[in-house]
Write an enzyme that holds these catalytic residues in place. Structure first.
Site, PDB file in Angstrom:
ATOM      1  N   ARG A 186     -12.730 -46.990  15.066  1.00  0.00           N
ATOM      2  CA  ARG A 186     -14.171 -47.435  15.415  1.00  0.00           C
ATOM      3  C   ARG A 186     -14.362 -47.830  13.458  1.00  0.00           C
ATOM      4  O   ARG A 186     -13.364 -46.800  13.336  1.00  0.00           O
ATOM      5  CB  ARG A 186     -15.042 -46.491  16.166  1.00  0.00           C
ATOM      6  N   LYS A 222     -22.130 -37.603  25.656  1.00  0.00           N
ATOM      7  CA  LYS A 222     -24.095 -36.673  24.723  1.00  0.00           C
ATOM      8  C   LYS A 222     -23.895 -35.791  24.879  1.00  0.00           C
ATOM      9  O   LYS A 222     -23.888 -34.834  26.364  1.00  0.00           O
ATOM     10  CB  LYS A 222     -25.313 -37.951  25.507  1.00  0.00           C
ATOM     11  N   HIS A 297     -16.319 -54.445  14.425  1.00  0.00           N
ATOM     12  CA  HIS A 297     -15.504 -54.128  15.287  1.00  0.00           C
ATOM     13  C   HIS A 297     -15.124 -55.133  16.627  1.00  0.00           C
ATOM     14  O   HIS A 297     -14.223 -54.605  17.674  1.00  0.00           O
ATOM     15  CB  HIS A 297     -16.625 -53.409  16.734  1.00  0.00           C
ATOM     16  N   ARG A 300     -11.468 -53.908  16.502  1.00  0.00           N
ATOM     17  CA  ARG A 300     -10.508 -53.334  17.886  1.00  0.00           C
ATOM     18  C   ARG A 300     -10.726 -54.272  19.067  1.00  0.00           C
ATOM     19  O   ARG A 300      -9.890 -53.974  19.828  1.00  0.00           O
ATOM     20  CB  ARG A 300     -12.115 -51.981  18.229  1.00  0.00           C
ATOM     21  N   HIS A 323     -10.541 -44.345  25.377  1.00  0.00           N
ATOM     22  CA  HIS A 323     -11.844 -44.931  26.205  1.00  0.00           C
ATOM     23  C   HIS A 323     -11.629 -43.961  28.209  1.00  0.00           C
ATOM     24  O   HIS A 323     -10.169 -43.663  28.331  1.00  0.00           O
ATOM     25  CB  HIS A 323     -11.548 -46.559  27.237  1.00  0.00           C
ATOM     26  N   TYR A 332     -13.520 -55.112  26.828  1.00  0.00           N
ATOM     27  CA  TYR A 332     -12.779 -55.497  25.275  1.00  0.00           C
ATOM     28  C   TYR A 332     -12.007 -56.584  25.179  1.00  0.00           C
ATOM     29  O   TYR A 332     -11.397 -56.976  24.418  1.00  0.00           O
ATOM     30  CB  TYR A 332     -12.227 -53.768  24.873  1.00  0.00           C
TER      31      TYR A 332
END
Length: 357
Positions: A186, A222, A297, A300, A323, A332
């Site tokens: 990233r 988070k 991105h 990636r 991941h 992806y």
């Protein structure tokens, strides 16, 4: 949050500010980062500015009108953004309605109204599919990757030919883009790399100090610290060893970085920012005349797709990119028709023998 012995000239505004301060503290206690909390508070302010009403006056109609307004703009919000907004507003209202914080009682006593639910099952975006990202974001083909890198490599000479400054930065940027692809990084992960993050792999001694890239600032859930992972250099992309070696030997010293720990440094001896990495990709993409919908991105996405086409197991690919769930890695992936046809041919030969045609 509200002192009982203080009389406010504008009580509604004072209560609103206290509500936001309390919600920010609640999120901070959950170890959410400031860059997560601040946009949430800005969104609450946007709904207040749009509606002209305070949270205890909000109804579902205000929420619906707000989303409808954002969808009607020249650049309308995407469905995933709309859901994020609805969830954020709902979290704020849920905090206000929680009896443990007492905001409902405060509002009822002072204003004769209490906060109510704004978004509910009947007026919020349903999560009906696994992936709602931009369909234009896709893996680059092998030819597109080569064209991108060729354009990046040509930029330093073009800049020198025009007599402009920036050739050294362009040399660095070419190495950055190749590293992003070669290790599936990233933009923030690439920006935060330090020299010490280039490490040996005991099982691939031929790569020297470039056998592993240690990502110490991976994307964090988070309320959690950054995720760490080790990305192994794979044989199909081991040209990255030469890219990094040349950069460290020939390019980085010309920035006079001194003792700065960052792998990627700027002309002012600072750490290269994620935004600058984005800008480097855009410059190379434009020079290569590639699809303008492609962004950094997408490299990636390309890494994940190409590792799969190289034959690496799904679990290995998932670990390489960090991941938590295989389903995320699958999103992806965009393998080519040639790869799928080759798998189909192999399966047919195994089942029907050599004469299956």
């Amino acid at each position: 949050m509200l002192l009982p012995n203080v009389v406010h000239l504008d009580p509604a505004s004072a209560v609103f500010e206290a509500m936001k301060e309390g919600w920010a503290r609640q999120q901070t206690s959950r170890f959410l980062r400031a860059k997560t909390i601040a946009p949430r508070l800005r969104l609450v302010d946007r709904l207040w500015e749009f509606s002209g009403l305070y949270p205890w006056q909000w109804t579902p109609a205000e929420g619906e009108a707000f989303i409808a307004y954002l969808r009607s703009q020249r650049h309308p919000i995407r469905i995933s953004t709309a859901r994020t907004y609805e969830v954020t507003i709902s979290l704020f209202v849920e905090y206000l309605r929680d009896s443990r914080y007492g905001w409902g009682q405060v509002c009822a006593e002072r204003f004769g109204q209490a906060p109510q639910e704004v978004f509910h099952e009947g007026n919020s975006v349903l999560h009906s599919v696994e992936y709602e990202g931009d369909p234009a974001r896709r893996p680059l083909t092998y030819d597109e990757v080569q064209a991108l890198f060729d354009a990046a490599d040509a930029r330093p000479g073009r800049i020198r030919g025009l007599g402009r400054k920036g050739a050294l930065a362009a040399l660095r940027d070419a190495a950055v883009l190749k590293t992003v692809y070669a290790y599936g990084l990233r933009r923030s992960e690439c920006s935060r790399l330090d020299l010490v993050d280039l490490r040996r792999n005991a099982q691939a001694a031929q790569y020297g100090r470039f056998g592993t890239v240690m990502v110490r600032f991976g994307k964090a859930p988070k309320g959690s610290p950054p995720k760490r992972r080790s990305v192994l250099t794979v044989p199909e992309l081991d040209w990255s060893m030469d890219v990094l070696g040349d950069y460290l030997a020939e390019v980085r010293p010309r920035f006079s970085p001194g003792r700065h720990p960052a792998l990627w440094v700027t002309e002012r001896v600072g750490r290269l920012s994620p935004r600058s990495i984005d800008e480097a990709f855009v410059a190379a993409r434009q020079a290569a005349d590639l699809d303008e919908d492609l962004d950094l991105h997408c490299l990636r996405h390309s890494y994940i797709t190409h590792l799969t086409e190289f034959g690496y197991p799904a679990r290995f690919v998932q670990e390489q990119v960090g991941h938590s769930h295989a389903s995320t890695t699958a999103v992806y992936m965009g393998v080519s028709n040639e790869f799928r046809n080759a798998l189909l041919e192999k399966a047919l030969r195994e089942r029907l023998g050599q004469d299956w045609e």
